[in-house]
Design an enzyme around this catalytic site. Sequence first.
Site, PDB file in Angstrom:
ATOM      1  N   ASN A  10      41.652  13.825  50.249  1.00 46.66           N
ATOM      2  CA  ASN A  10      41.361  13.413  48.490  1.00 46.66           C
ATOM      3  C   ASN A  10      42.501  12.220  48.356  1.00 46.66           C
ATOM      4  O   ASN A  10      43.648  12.295  48.465  1.00 46.66           O
ATOM      5  CB  ASN A  10      41.811  14.626  48.062  1.00 46.66           C
ATOM      6  N   TRP A  11      42.180  11.069  48.016  1.00 45.44           N
ATOM      7  CA  TRP A  11      42.629  10.170  48.113  1.00 45.44           C
ATOM      8  C   TRP A  11      43.262  10.322  46.913  1.00 45.44           C
ATOM      9  O   TRP A  11      44.468   8.983  46.777  1.00 45.44           O
ATOM     10  CB  TRP A  11      41.869   8.593  48.246  1.00 45.44           C
ATOM     11  N   LYS A  12      43.490  10.479  46.245  1.00 43.40           N
ATOM     12  CA  LYS A  12      44.202  10.709  44.685  1.00 43.40           C
ATOM     13  C   LYS A  12      43.913   9.572  44.361  1.00 43.40           C
ATOM     14  O   LYS A  12      43.076   8.601  43.797  1.00 43.40           O
ATOM     15  CB  LYS A  12      45.308  11.245  45.202  1.00 43.40           C
ATOM     16  N   HIS A  93      42.384  21.428  40.825  1.00 44.28           N
ATOM     17  CA  HIS A  93      43.491  20.164  41.039  1.00 44.28           C
ATOM     18  C   HIS A  93      45.069  20.642  40.782  1.00 44.28           C
ATOM     19  O   HIS A  93      44.645  20.760  39.606  1.00 44.28           O
ATOM     20  CB  HIS A  93      43.200  19.201  42.113  1.00 44.28           C
ATOM     21  N   GLU A  95      47.572  19.022  40.580  1.00 46.06           N
ATOM     22  CA  GLU A  95      47.545  17.748  39.801  1.00 46.06           C
ATOM     23  C   GLU A  95      47.391  17.901  38.197  1.00 46.06           C
ATOM     24  O   GLU A  95      47.437  17.113  36.977  1.00 46.06           O
ATOM     25  CB  GLU A  95      47.667  16.413  40.451  1.00 46.06           C
ATOM     26  N   GLU A 163      44.930  26.176  48.024  1.00 43.27           N
ATOM     27  CA  GLU A 163      46.155  24.782  47.433  1.00 43.27           C
ATOM     28  C   GLU A 163      48.128  25.527  46.915  1.00 43.27           C
ATOM     29  O   GLU A 163      47.652  24.754  45.888  1.00 43.27           O
ATOM     30  CB  GLU A 163      45.813  23.012  47.103  1.00 43.27           C
ATOM     31  N   GLY A 169      52.132  17.885  49.017  1.00 41.70           N
ATOM     32  CA  GLY A 169      53.050  16.281  49.425  1.00 41.70           C
ATOM     33  C   GLY A 169      54.217  16.747  49.651  1.00 41.70           C
ATOM     34  O   GLY A 169      55.281  15.181  49.117  1.00 41.70           O
ATOM     35  N   SER A 201      49.978  19.772  52.613  1.00 41.82           N
ATOM     36  CA  SER A 201      50.344  19.005  53.778  1.00 41.82           C
ATOM     37  C   SER A 201      50.178  19.229  54.893  1.00 41.82           C
ATOM     38  O   SER A 201      50.797  19.001  56.292  1.00 41.82           O
ATOM     39  CB  SER A 201      51.651  19.437  53.860  1.00 41.82           C
ATOM     40  N   GLY A 222      45.018  15.503  51.720  1.00 34.10           N
ATOM     41  CA  GLY A 222      45.404  14.829  50.511  1.00 34.10           C
ATOM     42  C   GLY A 222      45.738  13.421  51.609  1.00 34.10           C
ATOM     43  O   GLY A 222      45.367  12.327  52.225  1.00 34.10           O
ATOM     44  N   GLY A 223      47.949  13.320  51.306  1.00 32.58           N
ATOM     45  CA  GLY A 223      48.293  12.810  52.099  1.00 32.58           C
ATOM     46  C   GLY A 223      48.079  11.478  53.578  1.00 32.58           C
ATOM     47  O   GLY A 223      48.107  10.620  53.832  1.00 32.58           O
TER      48      GLY A 223
END
Length: 245
Positions: A10-12, A93, A95, A163, A169, A201, A222-223
């Site tokens: 997920n590149w957000k 998600h 977010e 998640e 993150g 993470s 993600g990251g």
Amino acid sequence: MTVRPLIAGNWKMYGRQASLLELDAIAARAATASGFDVAICPPFPLLALAAARAGQLGIGAQDCRADPDGAFTGDVNAAMVKDAGAAFVIVGHSERRQGHGETDAAVRAKAEAALAAGLIPIVCVGETLAQRQAGAAAAVVEAQVRASVPGAYPDGGLVLAYEPVWAIGSGLTPSLEEIEEIHGVARAALPSPAAILYGGSVKPTNAVEILAVPGVDGALVGGASLKAADFIAIIDAMAQQIRVG
Ligand code: PEP
């Protein structure tokens, strides 16, 4: 019933056209993945560009609106995501749940729209830190699965992602026992079998042990999906798990 493992990135709200070089490297590794799928979910402006060069790498969006075409300025619906060449769409998600007030009912409507458009929804659930500290993680996730996941979907046509909100993150993760417990709870609450990813993470340093947890069918990353080298290390960890598992 098919539960096919998946490593999804997920590149957000990160990435420009230059980032497609990272995607090319990931696609090259995905082309040799056997027994599991690999996907990247870039931001909307990169979706069609990514799909055009992805090969066996699946491409997904990070959200969609549930409605058909209409006067909804700035929004993108599931049919548009499909038309751009995507196969997946992340819905619910944390977010989006937290930043955009998305309820379980709204997430379910998006997942249903995704299914109707021929996309595989990746439905996200997970407890907050306060809920975990109150001992409510299992109950929260069970309720979210029951209320967010459509009642019916094709074999292999839906993916769930567990998640924990506090793990996203943050560099923090639940214990392996906690991950196994919640995946079991989530699986029991699903109307029919689906792959259940762990997200929060996941890094090259912890992917091997997390992907070996019983009931973990892959990861939502993600990251660590933004740099090809890191994401490829996680893909390698999945390949290793498929070999030994
Ligand atoms: C995510 O955004 O879904 C996620 C799991 O992020 P990270 O891997 O950075 O915790």
